[in-house]
Design an enzyme around this catalytic site. Sequence first.
Site, PDB file in Angstrom:
ATOM      1  N   LEU A  18      33.764 -34.008  32.512  1.00  0.00           N
ATOM      2  CA  LEU A  18      33.617 -34.816  33.924  1.00  0.00           C
ATOM      3  C   LEU A  18      34.980 -35.339  34.535  1.00  0.00           C
ATOM      4  CD1 LEU A  18      30.297 -36.881  33.295  1.00  0.00           C
ATOM      5  CD2 LEU A  18      30.549 -34.816  34.698  1.00  0.00           C
ATOM      6  N   GLU A 152      28.549 -37.794  16.902  1.00  0.00           N
ATOM      7  CA  GLU A 152      29.723 -38.094  16.599  1.00  0.00           C
ATOM      8  C   GLU A 152      30.311 -39.381  17.207  1.00  0.00           C
ATOM      9  OE1 GLU A 152      29.414 -34.146  16.024  1.00  0.00           O
ATOM     10  OE2 GLU A 152      29.773 -35.236  17.945  1.00  0.00           O
ATOM     11  N   CYS A 385      61.239 -23.939  25.184  1.00  0.00           N
ATOM     12  CA  CYS A 385      60.530 -23.967  23.430  1.00  0.00           C
ATOM     13  C   CYS A 385      60.375 -22.431  23.206  1.00  0.00           C
ATOM     14  CB  CYS A 385      59.390 -24.866  23.515  1.00  0.00           C
ATOM     15  SG  CYS A 385      59.288 -25.459  21.691  1.00  0.00           S
ATOM     16  N   HIS A 511      60.418 -29.932  25.457  1.00  0.00           N
ATOM     17  CA  HIS A 511      59.285 -29.777  26.504  1.00  0.00           C
ATOM     18  C   HIS A 511      59.523 -30.705  27.939  1.00  0.00           C
ATOM     19  CE1 HIS A 511      56.457 -26.998  24.317  1.00  0.00           C
ATOM     20  NE2 HIS A 511      57.328 -27.470  23.173  1.00  0.00           N
ATOM     21  N   GLU A 513      58.209 -30.538  30.604  1.00  0.00           N
ATOM     22  CA  GLU A 513      56.967 -30.740  31.331  1.00  0.00           C
ATOM     23  C   GLU A 513      56.341 -31.987  31.036  1.00  0.00           C
ATOM     24  OE1 GLU A 513      57.418 -28.556  28.730  1.00  0.00           O
ATOM     25  OE2 GLU A 513      55.599 -27.966  27.815  1.00  0.00           O
TER      26      GLU A 513
HETATM   27  N1  GLN Z   1      56.901 -21.561  17.445  1.00  0.00           N
HETATM   28  C1  GLN Z   1      58.109 -21.970  17.939  1.00  0.00           C
HETATM   29  C2  GLN Z   1      58.700 -23.083  16.683  1.00  0.00           C
HETATM   30  O1  GLN Z   1      57.865 -23.751  16.351  1.00  0.00           O
HETATM   31  C3  GLN Z   1      58.045 -22.700  19.392  1.00  0.00           C
HETATM   32  C4  GLN Z   1      57.213 -23.831  19.372  1.00  0.00           C
HETATM   33  C5  GLN Z   1      56.882 -24.439  20.755  1.00  0.00           C
HETATM   34  O2  GLN Z   1      56.938 -23.316  21.612  1.00  0.00           O
HETATM   35  N2  GLN Z   1      56.181 -25.590  21.024  1.00  0.00           N
HETATM   36  O3  GLN Z   1      59.981 -23.311  16.723  1.00  0.00           O
END
Ligand code: GLN
Length: 548
Positions: A18, A152, A385, A511, A513
Amino acid sequence: MKGHTKHIFVTGGVVSSLGKGLTAASIALLIERRGYRVRLQKLDPYLNVDPGTMSPYQHGEVYVTADGAETDLDLGHYERFTGTYCTRESNFTTGRIYSSVISKERQGGYLGKTVQVIPHITDEIKNCIRALDKEDVDIVITEIGGTVGDIESLPFLEAIRQFRQEVGRENSLFVHITLVPYIKAAGEMKTKPSQQSVGVLRSIGIFPDILICRCEQHMTREHKEKLALFCNVDRKLVIEEKDVEHSIYEVPLDLRRQELDVYCLEMMNLHVNTVQMSDWEKMLDRLIHPKKGSVRIAVVGKYISLRDAYKSIYEALSHGAAANDLSLSIKMIESEDIEAKGAAALLSGCDGILVPGGFGDRGIEGKISAVRFARENNIPFFGICLGMQCSVIEFARSSCGLQAANSSEFDPGTKYPVIDLMESQAGIRDKGGTMRLGAYPCTLSQDSKSRKSYGCETISERHRHRYEMNNSFRKTFEDKGLKIAGTSPDGTLVEIVELPSHPWFVACQFHPEFQSTPLNAHPLFRDFIAAAHADGTKQRTAVNAQKN
Ligand code: GLN
């Protein structure tokens, strides 16, 4: 003064999905804009200790906090909507709560008592809620995952019932989000499911103060009156939350129009300060009515069929587009489809290509082909990554003559492990919570694109991976033109690589993002979109010139 913190509990009824997280985040934003210091948390009723070990298909994206917790993606909404930050205290699961109770039991912490769901599990849940009762927090908003009526969820609901009993009505609020469906055949909206859901809540002793009704069409006065009467809620506290037209960032404005934030504060005896939202309105206007054209980005992933699997990536792209006053279209491409049909067939016509994170060898060669296509055709490229690891493998194979290069994740016996397990990871057997997680500093090199984007030398970004670029190949890569644009401050871990010979080719191990917000687009996303648009415009001009 500790003990002054007030609590808002958000539950959901009738069905899942929702948008409880969005609603909780929207309430938090409005209250924050009224001058209160807010923190959010989510209590999830599943048995995994955290979502870190779950497949993206099961759970969607795993959101990583700065302190290294692997959490529910709703925390991404919390951070994007508000100025608050999340920590490992912002997400607890049944599994984590039981594991703490059981370990206390093994240490003899219960002094001979029989350990039971009530009171021991419920006490532990209350402790998790109180964990955010801090001196600098005025209001904690706690979202209870799952749907009222699930087996749960019961301990969580019992815990928040007790919590209110302990802190009193003026210090806590129950907000229930429910569905008012439109039945096409009858041409009518139905309030019965919501009445029943509130009935379930009341049977366990929770009397919601505010009802937020998710719906596809506007509710009439009669609907609201009926719900108010049968659910024992004040008429003005039956709030409509209709599907937004363009963007999730419209939700707070919609709730503000109905003065939800005012009612929340009044019911908790808090002063209603004026609210200022003009920056949010301006941002929304840019997002919905961009003036400078459009940009088309391909996201080449492994879990494309589930939109939630790349939630923060899609959000960050939209922030980047809005920052450039552009409209965004995202072409979501399954990397295995590239393996089957070839990169050109799927990627031609895209202005920019993004390869996001992921785990395991399925679809890797498709991702590597996408990187090659971007590199060879000078299409702006952003690797994140796993996306960075694929670009390093591609560079090693295509530009350094290391045909057999790979990551030891995908080929443990590879002759050229250009991506390899970190030493600190080598002995680790447990999968949960053992990666390189959370925020780490990174030093940017002088004349890099990243340095220009960030506008500073040291940055801090969040990580979630086990593997790293292998330093024994660093010299070879640099000699062949790969720029090491960012490293850990001691220089040992490569965090960003770039190709200076390419219009915009940036790939990072972290990351970015997770730190992009609609009011503050992440610099790398902003500049990737800008480069993609500039490049797309160039290509379109060239094609038109050819036609003429
Ligand atoms: N699998 C890769 C690692 O563990 C990249 C991980 C990811 O993209 N978050 O290093």
